[in-house]
Design a protein around this motif. Structure first.
Motif, PDB file in Angstrom:
ATOM      1  N   GLY A  10       0.810  -1.146  -0.146  1.00 12.76           N
ATOM      2  CA  GLY A  10      -0.024   0.004  -0.018  1.00 12.76           C
ATOM      3  C   GLY A  10       0.864   1.116   0.010  1.00 12.76           C
ATOM      4  O   GLY A  10       1.848   1.381   0.197  1.00 12.76           O
ATOM      5  N   ASN A  11       0.047   2.441  -0.129  1.00 11.42           N
ATOM      6  CA  ASN A  11       0.733   3.661  -0.103  1.00 11.42           C
ATOM      7  C   ASN A  11       0.625   4.311   1.150  1.00 11.42           C
ATOM      8  O   ASN A  11      -0.130   5.264   1.322  1.00 11.42           O
ATOM      9  CB  ASN A  11       0.241   4.414  -1.317  1.00 11.42           C
ATOM     10  CG  ASN A  11       0.903   5.840  -1.655  1.00 11.42           C
ATOM     11  OD1 ASN A  11       1.920   6.068  -0.868  1.00 11.42           O
ATOM     12  ND2 ASN A  11       0.554   6.416  -2.559  1.00 11.42           N
ATOM     13  N   VAL A  12       1.621   3.784   1.956  1.00 14.10           N
ATOM     14  CA  VAL A  12       1.462   4.301   3.342  1.00 14.10           C
ATOM     15  C   VAL A  12       1.948   5.408   3.612  1.00 14.10           C
ATOM     16  O   VAL A  12       1.483   6.417   4.536  1.00 14.10           O
ATOM     17  CB  VAL A  12       1.975   3.206   4.508  1.00 14.10           C
ATOM     18  CG1 VAL A  12       1.497   1.924   4.462  1.00 14.10           C
ATOM     19  CG2 VAL A  12       3.621   2.942   4.185  1.00 14.10           C
ATOM     20  N   GLN A  13       2.826   5.998   2.686  1.00  9.71           N
ATOM     21  CA  GLN A  13       3.388   7.310   3.042  1.00  9.71           C
ATOM     22  C   GLN A  13       2.506   8.406   2.615  1.00  9.71           C
ATOM     23  O   GLN A  13       2.319   9.519   3.357  1.00  9.71           O
ATOM     24  CB  GLN A  13       4.627   7.476   2.005  1.00  9.71           C
ATOM     25  CG  GLN A  13       5.544   8.865   2.431  1.00  9.71           C
ATOM     26  CD  GLN A  13       5.803   8.856   3.830  1.00  9.71           C
ATOM     27  OE1 GLN A  13       6.478   7.832   4.203  1.00  9.71           O
ATOM     28  NE2 GLN A  13       5.597   9.951   4.658  1.00  9.71           N
ATOM     29  N   GLY A  47      -6.707  -3.305  -1.425  1.00 10.19           N
ATOM     30  CA  GLY A  47      -7.723  -3.881  -2.237  1.00 10.19           C
ATOM     31  C   GLY A  47      -7.533  -5.114  -2.648  1.00 10.19           C
ATOM     32  O   GLY A  47      -8.182  -5.890  -3.520  1.00 10.19           O
ATOM     33  N   ALA A  48      -6.765  -5.917  -1.819  1.00  8.94           N
ATOM     34  CA  ALA A  48      -6.438  -7.471  -1.940  1.00  8.94           C
ATOM     35  C   ALA A  48      -6.224  -8.027  -0.708  1.00  8.94           C
ATOM     36  O   ALA A  48      -5.141  -8.040  -0.157  1.00  8.94           O
ATOM     37  CB  ALA A  48      -4.883  -7.462  -2.835  1.00  8.94           C
ATOM     38  N   LEU A  56       0.277  -8.821   6.743  1.00  8.29           N
ATOM     39  CA  LEU A  56       0.157  -8.501   8.146  1.00  8.29           C
ATOM     40  C   LEU A  56       0.770  -9.887   9.044  1.00  8.29           C
ATOM     41  O   LEU A  56       1.323  -9.346   9.974  1.00  8.29           O
ATOM     42  CB  LEU A  56      -1.109  -8.201   8.514  1.00  8.29           C
ATOM     43  CG  LEU A  56      -1.926  -7.002   8.106  1.00  8.29           C
ATOM     44  CD1 LEU A  56      -3.511  -7.196   8.097  1.00  8.29           C
ATOM     45  CD2 LEU A  56      -1.307  -5.687   8.631  1.00  8.29           C
ATOM     46  N   GLU A  57       0.406 -10.917   8.496  1.00 11.06           N
ATOM     47  CA  GLU A  57       0.963 -12.049   9.118  1.00 11.06           C
ATOM     48  C   GLU A  57       2.546 -11.957   9.178  1.00 11.06           C
ATOM     49  O   GLU A  57       3.235 -12.248  10.164  1.00 11.06           O
ATOM     50  CB  GLU A  57       0.495 -13.520   8.707  1.00 11.06           C
ATOM     51  CG  GLU A  57      -0.956 -13.532   9.202  1.00 11.06           C
ATOM     52  CD  GLU A  57      -1.594 -14.618   8.194  1.00 11.06           C
ATOM     53  OE1 GLU A  57      -1.223 -15.044   7.231  1.00 11.06           O
ATOM     54  OE2 GLU A  57      -2.789 -15.012   8.605  1.00 11.06           O
ATOM     55  N   ARG A  58       3.212 -11.817   8.100  1.00 10.56           N
ATOM     56  CA  ARG A  58       4.465 -12.006   7.871  1.00 10.56           C
ATOM     57  C   ARG A  58       5.215 -10.827   8.811  1.00 10.56           C
ATOM     58  O   ARG A  58       6.481 -11.100   9.313  1.00 10.56           O
ATOM     59  CB  ARG A  58       4.680 -11.803   6.373  1.00 10.56           C
ATOM     60  CG  ARG A  58       6.393 -12.015   5.987  1.00 10.56           C
ATOM     61  CD  ARG A  58       6.555 -11.966   4.468  1.00 10.56           C
ATOM     62  NE  ARG A  58       5.877 -10.354   3.920  1.00 10.56           N
ATOM     63  CZ  ARG A  58       6.602  -9.395   3.233  1.00 10.56           C
ATOM     64  NH1 ARG A  58       7.681  -9.652   3.183  1.00 10.56           N
ATOM     65  NH2 ARG A  58       5.779  -8.353   2.915  1.00 10.56           N
TER      66      ARG A  58
END
Length: 74
Positions: A10-13, A47-48, A56-58
């Motif tokens: 994602g584009n967290v920035q 979106g996926a 998130l798990e990793r």
């Protein structure tokens, strides 16, 4: 402090920049302690859902996210 969860997608920035633009205290993190200590948490979507969960798990942030949901953290 608002934690934006950095899980490698994602584009967290953009989210961090938007919060900074309104002078919100923000941290970009995948640290469980920081997530649990935050007053609010944002998990940016991509979106996926399957890929998101895998990332998130990793990054080991599923347990702290479930805890903040349980607590009612926004």
């Amino acid at each position: 402090m608002i934690a934006v969860v950095d899980y490698g997608a994602g584009n967290v920035q953009s989210v961090v920049n938007a919060l900074a633009a309104i002078d919100a205290p923000v941290i970009l993190t995948n640290d469980s302690d920081a997530i649990l200590a935050a007053e609010g948490v944002i998990v940016p979507g991509v979106g996926a859902a399957q890929d998101t969960m895998r990332n998130l798990e990793r990054h080991g942030v599923v347990a702290p996210l479930l805890e903040i949901i349980k607590r009612g953290t926004p």
